[in-house]
Design an enzyme around this catalytic site. Structure first.
Site, PDB file in Angstrom:
ATOM      1  N   GLN A   1       2.895  -6.604  -6.414  1.00  0.00           N
ATOM      2  CA  GLN A   1       1.497  -6.186  -6.634  1.00  0.00           C
ATOM      3  C   GLN A   1       1.567  -4.769  -7.220  1.00  0.00           C
ATOM      4  O   GLN A   1       1.396  -3.784  -6.502  1.00  0.00           O
ATOM      5  CB  GLN A   1       0.717  -6.182  -5.304  1.00  0.00           C
ATOM      6  CG  GLN A   1      -0.767  -5.927  -5.478  1.00  0.00           C
ATOM      7  CD  GLN A   1      -1.477  -5.540  -4.184  1.00  0.00           C
ATOM      8  OE1 GLN A   1      -0.852  -5.288  -3.154  1.00  0.00           O
ATOM      9  NE2 GLN A   1      -2.796  -5.464  -4.247  1.00  0.00           N
TER      10      GLN A   1
ATOM     11  N   GLY B   1     -11.785  -1.631  10.895  1.00  0.00           N
ATOM     12  CA  GLY B   1     -12.895  -2.532  10.619  1.00  0.00           C
ATOM     13  C   GLY B   1     -13.354  -3.158  11.927  1.00  0.00           C
ATOM     14  O   GLY B   1     -12.541  -3.396  12.819  1.00  0.00           O
TER      15      GLY B   1
ATOM     16  N   ARG C   1      -2.574   8.338   3.733  1.00  0.00           N
ATOM     17  CA  ARG C   1      -2.858   9.182   4.889  1.00  0.00           C
ATOM     18  C   ARG C   1      -1.591   9.696   5.584  1.00  0.00           C
ATOM     19  O   ARG C   1      -1.664  10.541   6.457  1.00  0.00           O
ATOM     20  CB  ARG C   1      -3.732   8.397   5.891  1.00  0.00           C
ATOM     21  CG  ARG C   1      -5.137   8.163   5.393  1.00  0.00           C
ATOM     22  CD  ARG C   1      -5.842   7.048   6.161  1.00  0.00           C
ATOM     23  NE  ARG C   1      -5.475   5.721   5.668  1.00  0.00           N
ATOM     24  CZ  ARG C   1      -5.946   4.578   6.156  1.00  0.00           C
ATOM     25  NH1 ARG C   1      -6.798   4.602   7.166  1.00  0.00           N
ATOM     26  NH2 ARG C   1      -5.577   3.409   5.665  1.00  0.00           N
TER      27      ARG C   1
ATOM     28  N   TYR D   1      41.549  18.238  16.870  1.00  0.00           N
ATOM     29  CA  TYR D   1      41.027  17.424  15.770  1.00  0.00           C
ATOM     30  C   TYR D   1      42.022  16.317  15.463  1.00  0.00           C
ATOM     31  O   TYR D   1      43.171  16.586  15.089  1.00  0.00           O
ATOM     32  CB  TYR D   1      40.781  18.257  14.505  1.00  0.00           C
ATOM     33  CG  TYR D   1      40.446  17.353  13.335  1.00  0.00           C
ATOM     34  CD1 TYR D   1      39.302  16.549  13.372  1.00  0.00           C
ATOM     35  CD2 TYR D   1      41.273  17.253  12.221  1.00  0.00           C
ATOM     36  CE1 TYR D   1      39.009  15.676  12.344  1.00  0.00           C
ATOM     37  CE2 TYR D   1      40.981  16.378  11.182  1.00  0.00           C
ATOM     38  CZ  TYR D   1      39.837  15.597  11.254  1.00  0.00           C
ATOM     39  OH  TYR D   1      39.555  14.731  10.234  1.00  0.00           O
TER      40      TYR D   1
ATOM     41  N   ASN E   1      45.199  16.249   8.003  1.00  0.00           N
ATOM     42  CA  ASN E   1      45.154  14.972   7.298  1.00  0.00           C
ATOM     43  C   ASN E   1      44.827  15.107   5.828  1.00  0.00           C
ATOM     44  O   ASN E   1      44.950  14.154   5.079  1.00  0.00           O
ATOM     45  CB  ASN E   1      44.133  14.044   7.968  1.00  0.00           C
ATOM     46  CG  ASN E   1      42.747  14.665   8.013  1.00  0.00           C
ATOM     47  OD1 ASN E   1      42.597  15.887   8.053  1.00  0.00           O
ATOM     48  ND2 ASN E   1      41.723  13.838   8.003  1.00  0.00           N
TER      49      ASN E   1
ATOM     50  N   LYS F   1      38.135  11.213  13.990  1.00  0.00           N
ATOM     51  CA  LYS F   1      37.619  10.475  12.829  1.00  0.00           C
ATOM     52  C   LYS F   1      38.679   9.486  12.387  1.00  0.00           C
ATOM     53  O   LYS F   1      39.830   9.868  12.237  1.00  0.00           O
ATOM     54  CB  LYS F   1      37.293  11.431  11.684  1.00  0.00           C
ATOM     55  CG  LYS F   1      36.627  10.766  10.512  1.00  0.00           C
ATOM     56  CD  LYS F   1      37.113  11.270   9.174  1.00  0.00           C
ATOM     57  CE  LYS F   1      38.487  10.735   8.851  1.00  0.00           C
ATOM     58  NZ  LYS F   1      38.974  11.074   7.512  1.00  0.00           N
TER      59      LYS F   1
ATOM     60  N   ARG G   1      58.774  25.999  15.103  1.00  0.00           N
ATOM     61  CA  ARG G   1      58.032  27.253  15.225  1.00  0.00           C
ATOM     62  C   ARG G   1      59.016  28.397  15.101  1.00  0.00           C
ATOM     63  O   ARG G   1      60.234  28.208  15.259  1.00  0.00           O
ATOM     64  CB  ARG G   1      57.298  27.319  16.571  1.00  0.00           C
ATOM     65  CG  ARG G   1      58.230  27.331  17.754  1.00  0.00           C
ATOM     66  CD  ARG G   1      57.500  27.286  19.083  1.00  0.00           C
ATOM     67  NE  ARG G   1      58.453  27.278  20.178  1.00  0.00           N
ATOM     68  CZ  ARG G   1      58.347  26.558  21.269  1.00  0.00           C
ATOM     69  NH1 ARG G   1      57.322  25.737  21.433  1.00  0.00           N
ATOM     70  NH2 ARG G   1      59.250  26.622  22.206  1.00  0.00           N
TER      71      ARG G   1
ATOM     72  N   GLY H   1       0.810  -1.216   0.000  1.00  0.00           N
ATOM     73  CA  GLY H   1       0.000   0.000   0.000  1.00  0.00           C
ATOM     74  C   GLY H   1       0.846   1.270   0.000  1.00  0.00           C
ATOM     75  O   GLY H   1       2.013   1.264   0.383  1.00  0.00           O
TER      76      GLY H   1
ATOM     77  N   ASN I   1     -10.806  -5.232  13.936  1.00  0.00           N
ATOM     78  CA  ASN I   1     -10.003  -6.191  13.180  1.00  0.00           C
ATOM     79  C   ASN I   1      -8.566  -5.662  13.145  1.00  0.00           C
ATOM     80  O   ASN I   1      -8.319  -4.531  12.742  1.00  0.00           O
ATOM     81  CB  ASN I   1     -10.590  -6.280  11.763  1.00  0.00           C
ATOM     82  CG  ASN I   1      -9.646  -6.968  10.792  1.00  0.00           C
ATOM     83  OD1 ASN I   1      -8.832  -7.806  11.191  1.00  0.00           O
ATOM     84  ND2 ASN I   1      -9.775  -6.619   9.523  1.00  0.00           N
TER      85      ASN I   1
HETATM   86  C1  UD1 Z   1      -7.285  -2.797   7.206  1.00  0.00           C
HETATM   87  C2  UD1 Z   1      -8.571  -3.618   7.327  1.00  0.00           C
HETATM   88  C3  UD1 Z   1      -9.314  -3.150   8.560  1.00  0.00           C
HETATM   89  C4  UD1 Z   1      -8.442  -3.280   9.782  1.00  0.00           C
HETATM   90  C5  UD1 Z   1      -7.108  -2.545   9.604  1.00  0.00           C
HETATM   91  C6  UD1 Z   1      -6.182  -2.884  10.745  1.00  0.00           C
HETATM   92  C7  UD1 Z   1      -9.201  -4.090   5.015  1.00  0.00           C
HETATM   93  C8  UD1 Z   1     -10.158  -3.798   3.939  1.00  0.00           C
HETATM   94  N1  UD1 Z   1      -9.385  -3.417   6.150  1.00  0.00           N
HETATM   95  O1  UD1 Z   1      -7.665  -1.455   6.980  1.00  0.00           O
HETATM   96  O2  UD1 Z   1     -10.482  -3.957   8.736  1.00  0.00           O
HETATM   97  O3  UD1 Z   1      -9.110  -2.782  10.920  1.00  0.00           O
HETATM   98  O4  UD1 Z   1      -6.491  -2.967   8.372  1.00  0.00           O
HETATM   99  O5  UD1 Z   1      -4.985  -2.186  10.676  1.00  0.00           O
HETATM  100  O6  UD1 Z   1      -8.333  -4.933   4.857  1.00  0.00           O
HETATM  101  N2  UD1 Z   1      -1.930  -3.413   1.268  1.00  0.00           N
HETATM  102  C9  UD1 Z   1      -1.395  -4.095   0.195  1.00  0.00           C
HETATM  103  N3  UD1 Z   1      -1.999  -3.996  -1.017  1.00  0.00           N
HETATM  104  C10 UD1 Z   1      -3.113  -3.261  -1.225  1.00  0.00           C
HETATM  105  C11 UD1 Z   1      -3.669  -2.566  -0.125  1.00  0.00           C
HETATM  106  C12 UD1 Z   1      -3.053  -2.668   1.102  1.00  0.00           C
HETATM  107  O7  UD1 Z   1      -0.380  -4.779   0.312  1.00  0.00           O
HETATM  108  O8  UD1 Z   1      -3.607  -3.240  -2.350  1.00  0.00           O
HETATM  109  C13 UD1 Z   1      -1.254  -3.498   2.574  1.00  0.00           C
HETATM  110  C14 UD1 Z   1      -0.858  -2.146   3.128  1.00  0.00           C
HETATM  111  O9  UD1 Z   1       0.456  -1.800   2.727  1.00  0.00           O
HETATM  112  C15 UD1 Z   1      -0.949  -2.380   4.627  1.00  0.00           C
HETATM  113  C16 UD1 Z   1      -2.014  -3.463   4.770  1.00  0.00           C
HETATM  114  O10 UD1 Z   1      -2.163  -4.052   3.490  1.00  0.00           O
HETATM  115  O11 UD1 Z   1       0.270  -2.841   5.144  1.00  0.00           O
HETATM  116  C17 UD1 Z   1      -3.358  -2.903   5.246  1.00  0.00           C
HETATM  117  O12 UD1 Z   1      -3.804  -1.931   4.313  1.00  0.00           O
HETATM  118  P1  UD1 Z   1      -4.433  -0.534   4.770  1.00  0.00           P
HETATM  119  O13 UD1 Z   1      -4.784   0.223   3.559  1.00  0.00           O
HETATM  120  O14 UD1 Z   1      -3.579   0.106   5.776  1.00  0.00           O
HETATM  121  O15 UD1 Z   1      -5.775  -1.063   5.444  1.00  0.00           O
HETATM  122  P2  UD1 Z   1      -6.634  -0.304   6.551  1.00  0.00           P
HETATM  123  O16 UD1 Z   1      -7.439   0.759   5.908  1.00  0.00           O
HETATM  124  O17 UD1 Z   1      -5.792   0.062   7.699  1.00  0.00           O
HETATM  125 CA    CA Z   2      -3.641   0.124   8.052  1.00  0.00          CA
END
Ligand code: UD1
Ligand code: CA
Length: 480
Positions: free
Chosen positions: A67, A138, A8, A367, A387, A352, A441, A4, A170
């Site tokens: 990805q 979540g 934010r 130094y 040096n 150093k 000197r 990701g 979650n």
């Molecule tokens: C996610 C969960 C949420 C949970 C929270 C906990 C989902 C939809 N939601 O939300 O329920 O409470 O984590 O921290 O999963 N990532 C990828 N590929 C992608 C998107 C994300 O590898 O396409 C990775 C991100 O880099 C990150 C992790 O997945 O490390 C979670 O993604 P993020 O976008 O942070 O999910 P949250 O909105 O925090």
């Molecule tokens: Ca997250």
């Protein structure tokens, strides 16, 4: 899952490379995973800033799954599925899925989740927590309160007013039966607030299919907190450092005002060492026992022996310091400074690429760069090793028991033999043999009575001026 962007965070750095405890988020997560399985069984899904992320964690030995377009956590699993199937290797029966931005997770908790997963014969097991403020996460809806069975995970933006009261979140950490997970990935859709494929939707899909989805509540909320904003990253950093300071104190280290200190996760400190307020200990720094690190010192990637005193305001970077050495106040030890046992490097000294032998002292305003200095050497105030000739660095070699007087410049390459003396204020450009005295000197000129003579000449000139005539002294002063 580490692909990701971390929108934010408003940062150019990929989210999983932001640091807590001086270490990238992802490195913490990999370290936790490695306590359960060998590195080659860890698949790191990378996308945003993939090259940087790979480079930052390459030494861990994990595998990478690209990805390139990040269409959500469900999509990350789709990509993994294809990748594993194409690899031709037998599919693992179970998958533990970790989020790259949940760094404080403890190995014990991961083991507990895996155990529950196997014991419950679940298709999906979700790690949860109940924080004070669940906003943004979540929510996990259980079939019956207090029972492990889960109905669904609902993302923040999809919560109904009634579900808003649910505080169980979650964590983004799950165990899956691989076949069960893979059978539902194609059913995911983007019909949600973010237009993404949510891995969390798999829970309800499995339940609808009559499969078992369970949840385990983590013992501490802190370990499942995510890092989605800089403020959250800093909160996790403070949490980790506080825990780290408590661990060090339990091992016999005294840390005054630990809230003011910045101590990285990898730092080790021996018992009976005292850390004063406002100290930073960074990177792989190791400090022995019975040391005292006084306020405002910043020490990174350095190794200190036992009974070392670091007085206020020292900066150490990749330095090695022997037992009983005394540094500072305000000493600057740059990379490859090797300070011997009982040696002193005092006020406003910079070193150093230097070896300073046992018991040698450079106490003031010096130094020392590219130098090999023996034991029992006295380096006087203001001594400089010259040096650098504008193109190359050269070495200064100083034998054992040498006395270098104050304010000398040692123009490298140059050597001073064992036991030699160098007179204060010397500019040394030629080798000094062992046991010799070198003075380089301008010879001192002393003019006895000069001050009185000058005064008298001036007075005479003034008198002559007032009487309208010029004295010979005044005429010569003007010529000058
Ligand atoms: C996610 C969960 C949420 C949970 C929270 C906990 C989902 C939809 N939601 O939300 O329920 O409470 O984590 O921290 O999963 N990532 C990828 N590929 C992608 C998107 C994300 O590898 O396409 C990775 C991100 O880099 C990150 C992790 O997945 O490390 C979670 O993604 P993020 O976008 O942070 O999910 P949250 O909105 O925090
Ligand atoms: Ca997250």
């Amino acid at each position: 899952m580490a692909a990701g962007k971390g929108t934010r965070l408003n940062s150019k750095r990929p989210k999983v490379l932001h640091e807590v405890g001086g270490r990238a988020l992802l490195l913490h997560v990999i370290a936790a995973a490695k306590t359960l399985v060998p590195a080659k069984e860890i698949y790191c899904i990378v996308g945003h800033g993939a090259e940087r992320v790979r480079a930052a964690v390459a030494t861990t030995g994990v595998s990478f799954v690209p990805q390139p377009d990040q269409r959500g956590t469900g999509h990350a699993m789709q990509v993994l599925k294809v990748w594993l199937e194409l690899s031709g290797a037998p599919l693992p029966k179970h998958l533990l899925v970790l989020s790259g931005d949940v760094p404080l997770i403890r190995p014990e908790t991961l083991s507990a989740l895996c155990e529950l997963h196997l014991k419950e014969r679940a298709a999906m097991s979700i790690l949860t927590a109940v924080p004070e403020n669940p906003t943004g996460y979540g929510r996990v809806l259980r079939l019956t309160a207090g029972q492990p069975e889960v109905l669904a995970i609902v993302e923040q933006k999809a919560l109904t007013p009634a579900q808003l009261a649910t505080r169980e979140i979650n964590s983004g950490i799950y165990c899956f039966e691989t076949a069960a997970l893979f059978s539902k990935l194609d059913l995911l859709c983007t019909d949600n607030a973010h237009g993404e494929l949510y891995l969390t939707d798999v829970a309800a899909l499995l339940v609808a299919d009559g499969q078992r989805v369970v949840a385990l509540q983590a013992e501490s909320v802190d370990e499942v907190l995510g890092a989605n904003t800089i403020a959250e990253v800093m909160h996790l950093d403070a949490t980790m450092r506080a825990a780290n300071a408590r661990r060090l104190m339990a091992q016999g280290v005294t840390i005054y005002r630990p809230d003011t200190c910045v101590i990285d996760a990898e730092v080790s400190i021996g018992p009976d060492t005292v850390i004063e307020p406002y100290v930073q200990l960074l990177g792989a720094t190791r400090i022995g026992s019975e040391c005292r690190i006084r306020s405002y010192s910043v020490i990174q990637h350095s190794v200190l022996g036992n009974c070392v005193i670091v007085r206020n305001g020292c900066i150490l970077d990749r330095a090695e310091v022997g037992d009983g050495a005394v540094l500072g106040p305000y000493a600057h030890l740059r990379p490859e400074s090797r300070i011997g046992e009982m040696a002193h490097v005092g006020n406003f000294c910079e070193t150093k690429k230097v070896t300073l032998g046992r018991g040698s002292k450079a106490n003031h305003l010096t130094y020392l760069g590219d130098a090999v200095i023996g034991s029992g050497v006295n380096v006087g105030a203001g001594v400089i090793t010259c040096n650098y000739d504008g193109a190359k660095k050269h070495t200064t070699t100083i034998g054992d028991g040498v006395f270098v007087g104050s304010d000398c410049t040692l123009v490298a390459p140059v050597s001073i033999g064992d036991g030699a003396y160098v007179g204060a204020g010397s500019c040394i450009t030629h080798p000094v043999p062992a046991g010799a005295l070198a003075i380089g000197r301008g010879r001192q000129v002393t003019k006895e009575g000069w001050v009185a003579a000058r005064r008298a000449a001036r007075a005479a000139a003034r008198d002559a001026d007032q009487s309208g005539t010029q004295s010979p002294a005044q005429t010569s002063e003007k010529k000058k």
